[in-house]
Scaffold this motif. Sequence first.
Motif, short mmCIF file in Angstrom:
data_model
loop_
_atom_site.label_atom_id
_atom_site.label_comp_id
_atom_site.label_asym_id
_atom_site.label_seq_id
_atom_site.Cartn_x
_atom_site.Cartn_y
_atom_site.Cartn_z
N PRO A 96 10.43 48.70 11.87
CA PRO A 96 11.30 49.19 12.94
C PRO A 96 11.20 48.31 14.20
N ARG B 286 5.61 52.81 10.25
CA ARG B 286 7.09 52.94 10.19
C ARG B 286 7.53 54.24 10.87
N ASN B 287 6.83 55.34 10.51
CA ASN B 287 7.20 56.64 11.06
C ASN B 287 6.98 56.73 12.56
N GLY C 288 7.91 54.58 14.59
CA GLY C 288 9.11 54.05 15.23
C GLY C 288 8.94 52.66 15.84
N PRO C 289 9.94 52.23 16.64
CA PRO C 289 9.94 50.86 17.17
C PRO C 289 8.91 50.60 18.27
N THR C 290 8.35 51.67 18.85
CA THR C 290 7.35 51.48 19.91
C THR C 290 6.04 52.19 19.55
N ARG D 111 0.48 57.51 18.59
CA ARG D 111 1.62 57.79 17.69
C ARG D 111 1.25 57.52 16.24
N GLU E 237 1.15 60.26 13.22
CA GLU E 237 1.93 60.10 11.98
C GLU E 237 1.01 60.09 10.75
#
Length: 353
Positions: free
Chosen positions: A41, A297-298, A300-302, A307, A311
């Motif tokens: 991502p 991946r889960n 996200g892009p940041t 995080r 996840e």
Amino acid sequence: QGKEIPIGVFNAQTGTYAFGGVPIQNAMKLALEEANAAGMPGGNKFKIFEGDTAGEKGQVISLVNQFIKRDNVMMILGPTISGEALAGAPVANDMKVPILAIGSSPGIIATGPWAFKIQSTPVDIMSFLGKLAVEKLGVKRVILIHDQSNDGYVGQTAALGDYLKKANTEIVANERFVSSESNFLALATKVATTPTDAIFIAAPAEVSANLIIQIRQAGLDPKVKFIGPSTLGSAGFVKAGGKAVDGTYVVSDYAPSNPSPMNQAFVKAFTAKYKSAPDNWAGMGYALGQVAVQAVRNAGPTPDRTRIRDELAKLNNVPVVLGNGTWSVDSGRNPSYGGVLLQVKDGTFIAVQ
């Protein structure tokens, strides 16, 4: 323009546990490199920082500190055995960095909410071996031997012993030793001359092979079967043991012969890159990489450490190359994926039907 996601990858590249650590590390890197090629991502890319734990707890603690303070990693993959993870996971927890370890000990998860493991618990995996011994091999008497310096081997032996006792199998001897010893003459002689149907050994791959050779040389009845945990599902075990380990039954986490498209793609890629077919430990390392990639991946892009941890904690039913093809966790974050039964035949591992 994506950003770099620094990841620490460390296993025993040297020392007693290199039989597992080397293929694990190679397969972890392969999973991360494949994720980079497929695209993450936001166009992000993994940046891999490597370390060699050498199977030493002090080295594990030092590397965890280095990965976090110097390399600023978002996540740590490894180490190889439960004892190492039990040393390193508390440090990662204190510094709030997710660590995803290999080992089977439930104690890894108990170190705190930032610690995760890929391997199922001894009770889960050893029930498959117990069932094979009792129902297929007709084992009525067994000798248990384990390396008492490794928490994973202690747990596996206890779990198998409990299963066999409930099945009314007689445990005729329960022998302990330390893998740093190399002369097993007294132990081998005692075991070879004790009437039994099967001998279970939980110890590092080459050590187990050496012990089997010495037990056979001490005059073991050829009808006695050797059985063992996933440690023996290693290329190092077959190479060190030669003809002496032929016929050994192993409960494995991974079967190279699994026909699933995901596994066949992994076997092809691993063999092309490392010039040898993947064994149990390569499968374990790759699955750990698959789970790690899915968590990132889960996120996200940041992604950041929190995080990724969140996840990882949510992950369930991840497609992997292990066992039945699905890595799932219970409410206590204990993984399961089924076991695979293998037998050594002519120097290769054959699935037991």
